[in-house]
Design a protein around this motif. Structure first.
Motif, PDB file in Angstrom:
ATOM      1  N   ILE A   3       0.509  -1.007   0.142  1.00  0.00           N
ATOM      2  CA  ILE A   3      -0.195   0.071  -0.206  1.00  0.00           C
ATOM      3  C   ILE A   3       0.458   1.323   0.227  1.00  0.00           C
ATOM      4  N   LEU A   4       0.890   2.038  -1.003  1.00  0.00           N
ATOM      5  CA  LEU A   4       1.996   2.824  -1.076  1.00  0.00           C
ATOM      6  C   LEU A   4       0.983   4.113  -0.256  1.00  0.00           C
ATOM      7  N   ILE A   5       1.226   5.312  -0.033  1.00  0.00           N
ATOM      8  CA  ILE A   5       1.299   6.847   0.973  1.00  0.00           C
ATOM      9  C   ILE A   5       1.421   7.905   0.918  1.00  0.00           C
ATOM     10  N   PRO A   6       1.174   9.127   0.326  1.00  0.00           N
ATOM     11  CA  PRO A   6       2.378   9.809   0.427  1.00  0.00           C
ATOM     12  C   PRO A   6       2.519  10.420   1.788  1.00  0.00           C
ATOM     13  N   THR A   7       3.931  11.871   1.449  1.00  0.00           N
ATOM     14  CA  THR A   7       4.414  11.826   2.896  1.00  0.00           C
ATOM     15  C   THR A   7       3.318  13.753   2.965  1.00  0.00           C
ATOM     16  N   ALA A   8       3.601  14.279   4.008  1.00  0.00           N
ATOM     17  CA  ALA A   8       2.722  15.793   4.398  1.00  0.00           C
ATOM     18  C   ALA A   8       3.308  16.445   4.819  1.00  0.00           C
ATOM     19  N   LYS A   9       2.541  17.531   4.318  1.00  0.00           N
ATOM     20  CA  LYS A   9       3.660  18.944   4.739  1.00  0.00           C
ATOM     21  C   LYS A   9       3.388  19.205   6.708  1.00  0.00           C
ATOM     22  N   GLU A  10       2.202  18.860   7.185  1.00  0.00           N
ATOM     23  CA  GLU A  10       1.768  19.350   7.911  1.00  0.00           C
ATOM     24  C   GLU A  10       2.961  17.510   9.090  1.00  0.00           C
ATOM     25  N   MET A  11       3.566  18.251  10.273  1.00  0.00           N
ATOM     26  CA  MET A  11       4.788  17.819  10.916  1.00  0.00           C
ATOM     27  C   MET A  11       4.518  17.631  11.967  1.00  0.00           C
ATOM     28  N   THR A 105       6.540   7.168   0.327  1.00  0.00           N
ATOM     29  CA  THR A 105       6.795   7.236  -1.242  1.00  0.00           C
ATOM     30  C   THR A 105       6.925   8.686  -0.781  1.00  0.00           C
ATOM     31  N   SER A 106       8.456   8.745  -0.217  1.00  0.00           N
ATOM     32  CA  SER A 106       9.010  10.053   0.069  1.00  0.00           C
ATOM     33  C   SER A 106       9.938  10.949  -1.218  1.00  0.00           C
ATOM     34  N   ALA A 107      10.467  12.296  -1.575  1.00  0.00           N
ATOM     35  CA  ALA A 107      10.606  12.901  -2.562  1.00  0.00           C
ATOM     36  C   ALA A 107      12.142  12.940  -1.998  1.00  0.00           C
ATOM     37  N   LEU A 108      12.580  12.700  -0.686  1.00  0.00           N
ATOM     38  CA  LEU A 108      14.342  12.909  -0.480  1.00  0.00           C
ATOM     39  C   LEU A 108      14.296  11.299   0.054  1.00  0.00           C
ATOM     40  N   TYR A 109      13.524  10.350   0.707  1.00  0.00           N
ATOM     41  CA  TYR A 109      13.820   9.206   1.164  1.00  0.00           C
ATOM     42  C   TYR A 109      13.590   8.071   0.278  1.00  0.00           C
ATOM     43  N   GLY A 110      12.686   8.190  -0.506  1.00  0.00           N
ATOM     44  CA  GLY A 110      12.227   7.357  -1.958  1.00  0.00           C
ATOM     45  C   GLY A 110      11.439   6.400  -1.299  1.00  0.00           C
ATOM     46  N   VAL A 111      11.002   5.174  -1.683  1.00  0.00           N
ATOM     47  CA  VAL A 111       9.994   4.109  -1.638  1.00  0.00           C
ATOM     48  C   VAL A 111      10.353   3.541  -0.258  1.00  0.00           C
ATOM     49  N   ILE A 154      -0.599  -4.263  -5.933  1.00  0.00           N
ATOM     50  CA  ILE A 154      -0.633  -2.474  -5.666  1.00  0.00           C
ATOM     51  C   ILE A 154      -1.159  -1.580  -4.943  1.00  0.00           C
ATOM     52  N   PHE A 155      -1.936  -1.093  -3.758  1.00  0.00           N
ATOM     53  CA  PHE A 155      -3.066  -0.613  -3.337  1.00  0.00           C
ATOM     54  C   PHE A 155      -2.472   0.959  -3.436  1.00  0.00           C
ATOM     55  N   SER A 156      -2.534   1.713  -4.359  1.00  0.00           N
ATOM     56  CA  SER A 156      -2.486   3.736  -4.609  1.00  0.00           C
ATOM     57  C   SER A 156      -3.019   4.522  -3.868  1.00  0.00           C
ATOM     58  N   LYS A 196      -9.080  12.946   4.149  1.00  0.00           N
ATOM     59  CA  LYS A 196      -9.799  12.063   5.162  1.00  0.00           C
ATOM     60  C   LYS A 196     -10.521  10.963   5.355  1.00  0.00           C
ATOM     61  N   ALA A 197     -10.409  10.522   4.162  1.00  0.00           N
ATOM     62  CA  ALA A 197     -11.452   8.895   3.607  1.00  0.00           C
ATOM     63  C   ALA A 197     -10.508   7.888   3.359  1.00  0.00           C
ATOM     64  N   ARG A 198      -8.785   8.419   3.152  1.00  0.00           N
ATOM     65  CA  ARG A 198      -7.866   7.889   2.418  1.00  0.00           C
ATOM     66  C   ARG A 198      -7.045   7.352   4.157  1.00  0.00           C
ATOM     67  N   GLY A 199      -7.049   8.120   5.481  1.00  0.00           N
ATOM     68  CA  GLY A 199      -6.692   7.869   6.723  1.00  0.00           C
ATOM     69  C   GLY A 199      -7.275   6.804   6.938  1.00  0.00           C
TER      70      GLY A 199
END
Length: 240
Positions: A3-11, A105-111, A154-156, A196-199
């Motif tokens: 299952i692939l999930i993105p990063t987020a700007k809020e940390m 999936t991160s633009a800095l760390y990869g998958v 793969i669930f994206s 919200k639904a993805r989470g």
């Protein structure tokens, strides 16, 4: 199955930090490109306030000097999707499901596995960073594909523009999802609903130990139910 999930700007950095592994060759190349930016250049690069740019400059320099604090990625990111993912008081089965199936999936760390150590960063694939003359997507494409080359399913939960980091061959293995609200008979899609639904969806996958498309179709979560009439083999629709 992954299952692939993105990063987020809020940390959220109000967490116990954990030990980090050395950066991969690909990650180090991205970091080297970022370290060339001054604070004022980061302000326009990220389209953020001077205060946020200073914060990001400090993050980059800390990574460069190997003094950055690292946190479990799934808990570090704290955007709307992440706040709807069950992240605490996990059963052994839920913890194992996260470790075995969920990738960030991160633009800095990869998958990388969802609980990998990450330092705070706000880089994503919409940023026009050049790494050795290549775009971020081109730089990462080979490593991204390699991370999933042995997977048949793969669930994206990524947005479509981030899925294009992967080759066509990998994307053809992906099952994607759309989440809608029924408002007086009209189906609405917008980013707040989707995030919200993805989470909530990922939480339902984890709680039910789902590993197949057929199991997904039987799920009900946060008021959402599967709609076969709005779905295809490669895109499953859920309506609230």
């Amino acid at each position: 199955m992954k299952i692939l999930i993105p990063t987020a700007k809020e940390m959220n950095t109000n967490l116990p930090f954990i030990e980090a592994l050395p950066l991969s060759e690909e990650s180090q190349a991205v970091l080297d490109s970022l370290t060339r930016y001054s604070t004022s250049e980061l302000e326009s690069f990220y389209k953020v306030s001077a205060e946020k740019a200073e914060e990001e400059y400090a993050h980059i320099q800390a990574l460069k000097d190997q003094r950055a604090k690292h946190y479990p990625a799934l808990k570090l990111f704290d955007g709307l999707m992440y706040r709807h993912i069950k992240r605490d008081k996990l059963s052994r089965a839920e913890q194992a499901y996260l470790e075995n199936h969920v990738l960030i999936t991160s633009a800095l760390y990869g998958v990388v596995p969802a609980l990998s150590a990450m330092a705070p960063h706000r880089l994503d694939f919409l940023m026009k960073l050049k790494v050795a003359g290549k775009t971020l997507k081109t730089h990462w494409k080979s490593a991204y594909d390699e991370a999933l080359q042995d997977e048949d399913l793969i669930f994206s939960l990524l947005s479509s523009e981030f899925e294009t980091v992967f080759s066509k061959e990998i994307r053809e293995k992906m099952v994607t999802f759309k989440f809608m609200e029924d408002r007086d008979g009209k189906l609405k899609i917008h980013s707040t609903i989707s995030k919200k639904a993805r989470g909530s969806f990922l939480t339902a996958l984890m709680e039910n130990q789902v590993t197949s498309v057929e199991e997904i179709k039987k799920l009900s979560f946060a008021g959402f139910n599967y709609r076969e009439d709005l779905s295809s083999d490669k895109e499953l629709a859920f309506v609230k």
